[in-house]
Design a protein around this motif. Structure first.
Motif, PDB file in Angstrom:
ATOM      1  N   VAL A 128      -0.165  -9.442   7.661  1.00  0.00           N
ATOM      2  CA  VAL A 128       0.701  -8.811   8.941  1.00  0.00           C
ATOM      3  C   VAL A 128       2.024  -8.684   8.406  1.00  0.00           C
ATOM      4  CG1 VAL A 128       1.919  -9.718  11.004  1.00  0.00           C
ATOM      5  CG2 VAL A 128      -0.640  -9.980  10.548  1.00  0.00           C
ATOM      6  N   ALA A 129       2.601  -9.461   7.459  1.00  0.00           N
ATOM      7  CA  ALA A 129       3.903  -9.393   6.984  1.00  0.00           C
ATOM      8  C   ALA A 129       4.101  -8.096   6.129  1.00  0.00           C
ATOM      9  CB  ALA A 129       4.285 -10.594   6.215  1.00  0.00           C
ATOM     10  N   MET A 130       3.168  -7.668   5.446  1.00  0.00           N
ATOM     11  CA  MET A 130       3.111  -6.422   4.763  1.00  0.00           C
ATOM     12  C   MET A 130       2.968  -5.254   5.642  1.00  0.00           C
ATOM     13  SD  MET A 130       1.114  -7.210   1.097  1.00  0.00           S
ATOM     14  CE  MET A 130      -0.057  -8.191   1.732  1.00  0.00           C
ATOM     15  N   ARG A 131       2.169  -5.309   6.478  1.00  0.00           N
ATOM     16  CA  ARG A 131       2.072  -4.134   7.458  1.00  0.00           C
ATOM     17  C   ARG A 131       3.421  -3.846   8.190  1.00  0.00           C
ATOM     18  NH1 ARG A 131      -3.776  -5.733   9.954  1.00  0.00           N
ATOM     19  NH2 ARG A 131      -5.146  -4.916   8.204  1.00  0.00           N
ATOM     20  N   ASP A 132       3.925  -5.185   8.335  1.00  0.00           N
ATOM     21  CA  ASP A 132       5.300  -4.961   9.307  1.00  0.00           C
ATOM     22  C   ASP A 132       6.550  -4.358   8.297  1.00  0.00           C
ATOM     23  OD1 ASP A 132       4.269  -6.024  11.677  1.00  0.00           O
ATOM     24  OD2 ASP A 132       5.152  -7.967  11.281  1.00  0.00           O
ATOM     25  N   ALA A 133       6.126  -4.159   7.043  1.00  0.00           N
ATOM     26  CA  ALA A 133       7.197  -4.036   6.148  1.00  0.00           C
ATOM     27  C   ALA A 133       6.798  -2.485   5.857  1.00  0.00           C
ATOM     28  CB  ALA A 133       7.245  -4.561   4.887  1.00  0.00           C
TER      29      ALA A 133
END
Length: 336
Positions: free
Chosen positions: A203-208
């Motif tokens: 989720v954090a990478m997708r948000d990035a």
């Protein structure tokens, strides 16, 4: 809100070895304001295995029985989903379970979230982004800060540990550093069911803005220790694991603090806790909650039972339900 369990529950109920769980209301409450059941049942997935289960459960259930004045039974669930279905079918009225199952219990069966697990003083933890390439991911040279749980100095950068005395592991922090994960980067990820090793990091990478299917080379690993070792051994440039998984490999990699640097923290991932059926009288729920919250401090033996039974140092009634709700939202993204 989602009203379906993450795992199928019918088989889970069948797998429970439940006994003595009839909640027939007949006994008066200690306050005389409501009828209490003659007995209640707690369902949990303990840390111990095999023939030690009954022995491990007995001190907790005996403590509760003596103080509540009703019979409290303990039963072992085959997995966390089974605890939810046991509560939903009234085969258990209290469950000690993980955060995802707490979310399911409150959403599907309107259960009351009454306690959260405490491990080493914390009710939640971050997933840590690790790297062996600090020149790429760190804005400044890494610093050594002590991880108090094991009294071990470990390396951190990007200001995620602002204090010099002891690391806190508080996220989210420095997530902009994930932008530096370039196309083709080898990123070690654990099983898709792992909150710290897969779900929160993805989720954090997708948000990035990272397409985790196309932009990175996923390196599958099993367990937090192997996530750390994948970076330590150079099999991946970035990996993710719970805070602070580097301590799990100190024996085989004593220089891990030098070679594996923590450069970002995700949102906080909630510990599990205790949920209670809405069918229980409010005064019984209140007394039960108070007793369970104080159990670990009731004696040295109780403290040992808590750790041996469910790997906890205690429970707290500061439940932070917003963290559980957020966990459910993240789980929804991986439910198909």
């Amino acid at each position: 809100m989602r009203k379906t369990l993450l795992l199928t529950g019918v088989a889970a109920v069948a797998a429970l070895a439940l006994a003595g769980c009839s909640p027939a209301a007949s006994s008066p409450s200690a306050t005389g304001t409501a009828s209490w059941p003659d007995s209640i049942t707690i369902s949990l997935v303990p840390s111990v295995e095999g023939e030690d289960l009954a022995e491990a459960l007995d001190p907790l259930t005996s403590y509760l029985s003596e103080n509540l004045g009703i019979e409290v039974n303990g039963v072992v669930a085959t997995d966390y989903a089974a605890t939810v279905e046991a509560l939903g079918s009234d085969q258990a009225q209290v469950i000690i379970t993980d955060a995802g199952s707490l979310y399911n219990a409150t959403e599907r069966y309107d259960a009351n979230l009454v306690l959260r697990d405490v491990r080493f003083g914390a009710t939640s933890y971050a997933s840590v982004a690790y790297t062996n390439n600090p020149d790429k991911y760190c804005a400044e040279a890494p610093v050594m800060v002590t991880y108090a749980a094991s009294d071990t100095p470990l390396s951190y950068c990007n200001g995620i540990e602002p204090g010099a005395d002891a690391a806190t592991g508080a996220g989210p922090a420095a997530l902009k550093a994930l932008d530096k994960i370039s196309k083709g980067t080898k990123v070690a990820l654990q099983a898709a069911t792992s909150p710290a090793g897969y779900q929160y990091p993805v989720v954090a990478m997708r948000d990035a803005g990272i397409d985790t299917d196309a932009d990175i080379t996923q390196v599958p690993v099993e367990g937090n220790n192997n996530a750390v070792l994948s970076v330590y051994n150079g099999d991946a440039e970035v990996s993710f694991g719970y805070w602070d998984a580097r301590t799990t490999v100190l024996k085989e990699a004593p220089d891990v603090a030098d070679k594996v640097v923590a450069f970002a923290y995700t949102e906080m991932i909630p510990n599990g806790g205790v949920a209670v059926s809405k069918s229980l009288p409010a005064d019984l729920t209140k007394q039960l909650t108070t007793l369970m919250a104080g159990y670990a401090d009731s004696s040295d033996a109780a403290k040992k039972v808590m750790f041996d039974l469910v790997g906890l140092s205690g429970w707290t009634d500061k439940t932070a339900p917003d963290e559980i709700t957020r966990y459910g939202e993240i789980l929804d993204q991986f439910s198909n």
